[in-house]
Write a protein that holds these residues in place. Structure first.
Motif, PDB file in Angstrom:
ATOM      1  N   ILE A  80     -13.286  -2.777  -7.056  1.00 37.79           N
ATOM      2  CA  ILE A  80     -12.657  -2.002  -5.973  1.00 37.79           C
ATOM      3  C   ILE A  80     -11.355  -2.664  -5.533  1.00 37.79           C
ATOM      4  N   GLU A  81     -11.369  -3.991  -5.447  1.00 33.87           N
ATOM      5  CA  GLU A  81     -10.141  -4.703  -5.062  1.00 33.87           C
ATOM      6  C   GLU A  81      -8.992  -4.384  -6.005  1.00 33.87           C
ATOM      7  N   VAL A  82      -9.280  -4.344  -7.287  1.00 32.82           N
ATOM      8  CA  VAL A  82      -8.251  -4.018  -8.284  1.00 32.82           C
ATOM      9  C   VAL A  82      -7.711  -2.610  -8.036  1.00 32.82           C
ATOM     10  N   GLN A  83      -8.622  -1.650  -7.763  1.00 34.53           N
ATOM     11  CA  GLN A  83      -8.189  -0.253  -7.555  1.00 34.53           C
ATOM     12  C   GLN A  83      -7.294  -0.133  -6.315  1.00 34.53           C
ATOM     13  N   ILE A  84      -7.753  -0.718  -5.188  1.00 34.71           N
ATOM     14  CA  ILE A  84      -6.996  -0.493  -3.945  1.00 34.71           C
ATOM     15  C   ILE A  84      -5.706  -1.307  -3.887  1.00 34.71           C
ATOM     16  N   ASN A  85      -5.592  -2.306  -4.762  1.00 33.57           N
ATOM     17  CA  ASN A  85      -4.336  -3.072  -4.827  1.00 33.57           C
ATOM     18  C   ASN A  85      -3.397  -2.547  -5.910  1.00 33.57           C
ATOM     19  N   ASN A  86      -3.817  -1.494  -6.595  1.00 33.20           N
ATOM     20  CA  ASN A  86      -3.007  -0.922  -7.672  1.00 33.20           C
ATOM     21  C   ASN A  86      -2.071   0.135  -7.075  1.00 33.20           C
ATOM     22  N   GLU A  87      -0.797  -0.179  -7.062  1.00 38.06           N
ATOM     23  CA  GLU A  87       0.205   0.732  -6.475  1.00 38.06           C
ATOM     24  C   GLU A  87       0.236   2.094  -7.165  1.00 38.06           C
ATOM     25  N   ASP A  88      -0.194   2.136  -8.432  1.00 35.72           N
ATOM     26  CA  ASP A  88      -0.198   3.420  -9.149  1.00 35.72           C
ATOM     27  C   ASP A  88      -1.303   4.339  -8.645  1.00 35.72           C
ATOM     28  N   ILE A  89      -2.335   3.768  -8.012  1.00 34.24           N
ATOM     29  CA  ILE A  89      -3.449   4.584  -7.500  1.00 34.24           C
ATOM     30  C   ILE A  89      -3.366   4.715  -5.982  1.00 34.24           C
ATOM     31  N   PHE A  90      -3.105   3.589  -5.310  1.00 32.06           N
ATOM     32  CA  PHE A  90      -2.982   3.570  -3.843  1.00 32.06           C
ATOM     33  C   PHE A  90      -1.551   3.167  -3.477  1.00 32.06           C
ATOM     34  N   PRO A  91      -0.578   4.083  -3.634  1.00 37.00           N
ATOM     35  CA  PRO A  91       0.815   3.716  -3.339  1.00 37.00           C
ATOM     36  C   PRO A  91       0.980   3.386  -1.855  1.00 37.00           C
ATOM     37  N   THR A  92       1.734   2.340  -1.547  1.00 36.81           N
ATOM     38  CA  THR A  92       1.910   1.944  -0.144  1.00 36.81           C
ATOM     39  C   THR A  92       3.232   2.423   0.426  1.00 36.81           C
ATOM     40  N   ASN A  93       4.169   2.796  -0.441  1.00 40.88           N
ATOM     41  CA  ASN A  93       5.464   3.247   0.070  1.00 40.88           C
ATOM     42  C   ASN A  93       5.388   4.708   0.492  1.00 40.88           C
ATOM     43  N   VAL A  94       5.898   4.968   1.704  1.00 39.88           N
ATOM     44  CA  VAL A  94       5.926   6.347   2.202  1.00 39.88           C
ATOM     45  C   VAL A  94       6.773   7.187   1.248  1.00 39.88           C
ATOM     46  N   GLY A  95       6.255   8.355   0.915  1.00 42.22           N
ATOM     47  CA  GLY A  95       7.009   9.235   0.022  1.00 42.22           C
ATOM     48  C   GLY A  95       6.629   9.097  -1.437  1.00 42.22           C
ATOM     49  N   THR A  96       5.967   7.989  -1.805  1.00 45.32           N
ATOM     50  CA  THR A  96       5.490   7.858  -3.185  1.00 45.32           C
ATOM     51  C   THR A  96       4.247   8.725  -3.317  1.00 45.32           C
ATOM     52  N   PRO A  97       4.263   9.694  -4.234  1.00 47.65           N
ATOM     53  CA  PRO A  97       3.115  10.604  -4.313  1.00 47.65           C
ATOM     54  C   PRO A  97       1.856   9.906  -4.848  1.00 47.65           C
ATOM     55  N   PHE A  98       0.714  10.406  -4.422  1.00 50.13           N
ATOM     56  CA  PHE A  98      -0.543   9.914  -4.972  1.00 50.13           C
ATOM     57  C   PHE A  98      -0.717  10.486  -6.383  1.00 50.13           C
ATOM     58  N   PRO A  99      -1.341   9.727  -7.276  1.00 50.87           N
ATOM     59  CA  PRO A  99      -1.512  10.224  -8.642  1.00 50.87           C
ATOM     60  C   PRO A  99      -2.587  11.319  -8.713  1.00 50.87           C
TER      61      PRO A  99
END
Length: 216
Positions: free
Chosen positions: A125-144
């Motif tokens: 789970i840590e790997v998933q939630i720290n993966n910017e491609d899955i959980f993007p942190t920048n506003v405006g970056t779309p979710f996959p």
């Protein structure tokens, strides 16, 4: 806060380090909004609802991280009692056994002890939630496109932690006087996954059968 709850929250060795939201970000503001609803004592069924004007994926992402942190803490409090000897199989009573599968070492569902399963689960789970491609942190970056499928997998696996703790270690939770906290956390989780249809009803059966899963 009672001494027992302080033990839960101030445990030196939480099971995993907490994932935090960066102040000033939209996620941080949403996290604060979610916490404010809970702290105001709002009905949990209302507290989980999407606030007006917010994006559902953002709301879901904030809650997934929050549930990971909380369930991580709950498991951390009983992890000394969840050993290879006490829990040689990751299960929820005699009817439910959970096998681990991933894309690396365990390509087929594999029976593991509960502590092995928990370690692999929290790492994954840590790997998933720290993966910017899955959980993007920048506003405006779309979710996959695969965001919700990944979230459903995370939450259904986190639910198994509740199942194991309730069925195999609840005496320990009770001894610590922490059952009210765990029950509230579980209800919050239950209402959230029901509100957004994030876990199959069939997956929720192990706690319904022992009178927990109704969320009451």
């Amino acid at each position: 806060m009672s001494h027992a709850l302080k033990q839960v929250f101030n445990k030196d060795r939480t099971f995993r380090p907490k994932r935090k939201f960066e102040p000033g970000t939209q996620r941080f503001e949403l996290h604060k909004k979610a916490q404010a609803s809970l702290n105001a004592g709002l009905d949990l069924k209302v507290a989980v609802q999407l606030p007006p004007g917010e994006e559902q994926n953002d709301w879901v992402a904030v809650h997934v991280v929050d549930f990971f942190n909380r369930i991580n803490l709950i498991y951390g409090t009983i992890s000394d009692y969840c050993t290879e000897q006490s829990c040689p199989v990751m299960s929820g009573g005699p009817k439910y056994e959970y096998r681990w599968q991933d894309e690396h070492k365990y390509r087929k569902p594999t029976a593991l002890s509960a502590p092995q399963y928990m370690n692999l689960l929290m790492d994954w789970i840590e790997v998933q939630i720290n993966n910017e491609d899955i959980f993007p942190t920048n506003v405006g970056t779309p979710f996959p496109k695969n965001f919700l499928p990944v979230v459903k997998k995370i939450l259904s696996r986190l639910f198994r932690v509740f199942v194991h703790v309730y069925i195999h270690h609840f005496d320990r939770i009770t001894q610590m006087g922490s059952e009210a906290h765990v029950n509230t956390c579980y209800k919050h989780f239950y209402y959230f996954v029901k509100e957004f249809n994030l876990i199959d009803t069939k997956e929720l059966e192990p706690l319904v059968s022992v009178g927990v899963g109704s969320g009451h």
